[in-house]
Design a protein around this motif. Sequence first.
Motif, short mmCIF file in Angstrom:
data_model
loop_
_atom_site.label_atom_id
_atom_site.label_comp_id
_atom_site.label_asym_id
_atom_site.label_seq_id
_atom_site.Cartn_x
_atom_site.Cartn_y
_atom_site.Cartn_z
N HIS A 203 -25.03 -6.75 -5.53
CA HIS A 203 -25.49 -6.84 -4.38
C HIS A 203 -24.72 -6.65 -3.27
O HIS A 203 -23.64 -7.16 -3.33
N SER A 204 -25.20 -5.78 -2.42
CA SER A 204 -24.30 -5.39 -1.22
C SER A 204 -25.13 -5.01 0.15
O SER A 204 -26.39 -5.24 -0.03
N ALA A 205 -24.57 -5.04 0.94
CA ALA A 205 -25.13 -4.89 2.36
C ALA A 205 -25.83 -3.69 2.52
O ALA A 205 -26.96 -3.46 3.08
N ARG A 206 -25.46 -2.71 1.49
CA ARG A 206 -25.96 -1.35 1.54
C ARG A 206 -27.22 -1.20 0.49
O ARG A 206 -27.91 -0.52 0.48
N GLY A 207 -27.18 -2.30 -0.21
CA GLY A 207 -28.53 -2.39 -1.18
C GLY A 207 -28.21 -2.79 -2.37
O GLY A 207 -26.98 -2.68 -2.68
N PRO A 235 -28.89 14.43 -3.19
CA PRO A 235 -28.10 15.37 -4.30
C PRO A 235 -27.29 14.42 -4.93
O PRO A 235 -26.69 13.43 -4.65
N ASP A 236 -26.63 15.09 -6.07
CA ASP A 236 -25.88 14.17 -7.12
C ASP A 236 -24.68 13.57 -6.29
O ASP A 236 -24.33 12.58 -6.60
N VAL A 237 -24.09 14.37 -5.63
CA VAL A 237 -22.76 13.92 -4.68
C VAL A 237 -23.12 12.46 -3.97
O VAL A 237 -22.49 11.64 -3.90
N ARG A 238 -24.26 12.71 -3.14
CA ARG A 238 -24.70 11.70 -2.23
C ARG A 238 -25.02 10.50 -3.34
O ARG A 238 -24.66 9.31 -2.76
N ILE A 239 -25.55 10.62 -4.48
CA ILE A 239 -25.86 9.34 -5.35
C ILE A 239 -24.70 8.78 -5.84
O ILE A 239 -24.34 7.73 -5.69
N TRP A 240 -23.61 9.38 -6.34
CA TRP A 240 -22.36 9.23 -7.07
C TRP A 240 -21.74 8.32 -5.94
O TRP A 240 -21.01 7.36 -5.95
N ASP A 241 -21.57 9.03 -4.60
CA ASP A 241 -20.73 8.28 -3.36
C ASP A 241 -21.37 6.86 -3.10
O ASP A 241 -20.62 5.96 -3.12
N GLU A 242 -22.68 6.81 -3.03
CA GLU A 242 -23.41 5.58 -2.73
C GLU A 242 -23.31 4.52 -3.75
O GLU A 242 -22.84 3.32 -3.62
N LEU A 243 -23.28 4.77 -5.25
CA LEU A 243 -23.01 3.99 -6.10
C LEU A 243 -21.56 3.55 -6.22
O LEU A 243 -21.21 2.39 -6.24
N ASP A 244 -20.65 4.54 -5.93
CA ASP A 244 -19.36 3.95 -5.81
C ASP A 244 -19.33 2.68 -4.74
O ASP A 244 -18.36 1.73 -4.76
N ALA A 245 -19.81 3.09 -3.45
CA ALA A 245 -19.69 2.15 -2.29
C ALA A 245 -20.35 0.67 -2.85
O ALA A 245 -19.91 -0.33 -2.41
N ARG A 246 -21.49 0.88 -3.26
CA ARG A 246 -22.10 -0.44 -3.65
C ARG A 246 -21.42 -1.32 -4.72
O ARG A 246 -21.50 -2.57 -5.02
#
Length: 393
Positions: A203-207, A235-246
């Motif tokens: 759970h995070s503020a980003r979703g 794109p793949d890079v955006r997905i991985w970056d967002e996963l890391d942030a959450r």
Amino acid sequence: MHTTVGIIGGGPAGLLLARLLRNADIDSVTLESRDRTYVESRQRAGILEQGTVDALRSAGVAEGVDREGMVHDGIELRFDRGAHRIDFRALTGCRSVMVYAQTEVVKDLIARQLIDGGPLLFEAEVRSVEGADSDPPAVHYLHEGREQTLTCDYVVGCDGFHGVTRNAVPESARTTYARSYPYSWLGILAQAPPVYDELIYAHSARGFALASMRSPAVSRLYLQVPNDTDPADWPDVRIWDELDARFAIGTDPGWKLERGPVSSKAVLPMRSSVTEPMRFGRVFLAGDAAHIVPPTGAKGLNLAASDVIVLARALIHEQMTGSPELLDAYSDTCLRRVWRAEHFSYFMTTMLHTDPSQSAFDTRLQLSQLQRVANSPYAAAELAANYTGLPIA
């Protein structure tokens, strides 16, 4: 052609039912509208409850599960930049779940059915089911370019929410309760080893985010996204970056997922529905034909399995005793478990996801609930009992 049980739909529910009936010497015919390659490649759930694994073993189709399945004794909850493990075995008396992809369950069931089961026809498009309350009902289908009819003592619809079988029940005789959620999941399969040996729910503020797996070399990961999301915008890079942030936790700010090639990505809607009753005359509904749950609670495949386990027992009981008692109780028996699973899935979904319209007050309530699950053995035990699966009646 006539058979005792006509099964519409060659997914896990229909195939498991066919297997259970075959083992009890009850004849059946299974009709699947898609070809075998398509059926065996559909990406779906990957968490099997203890009861589902036990059913596969008792049906003689658990070689793959026992060889390749990964036993999980808990999950990790991440919220407020901290990590908290829910220990299933300690909280439930040694119950656990198994990670084994639905695609593999389907392959195992198909292989066994084609060796020694009743007829399993692919590319058999069911056009209609007639005479739901007559004896016998008839299933009209197209196979190999020919219109054909299958008469049955009973018809079982395992063909999903948009399948033909639900329409065999008159609208006046059924009620559907439904809920839609204001977000979806962007799911990916990646050729990358899982970062953790159990599932992580964040759970995070980003979703919301979920880290799951299909094998020691393949990760299955999900991100909460708006309902109108186009996977091409991620794109793949955006997905991985967002996963890391959450998934980030305060105790390890350098924590990162291990990245790898993304082999598939898709947006999955989040919705709930239940159709009552699950029987009309000689037609029975099972699996997604009767109910849908959001995937947060890992209940879809397991509910489908419990439906057909209950139904198989009822059909076997009738064959052995001549009594329709268990068949008459099928809908009520299943719906008790269905509504419990619906509530658990709703609980997990609303506790972990960020509603686009929620206030700061709502967020604090979510965090309070997560803290209770993490710190109260009673709340944690309730979650663990539901996640690993309640007894099949």
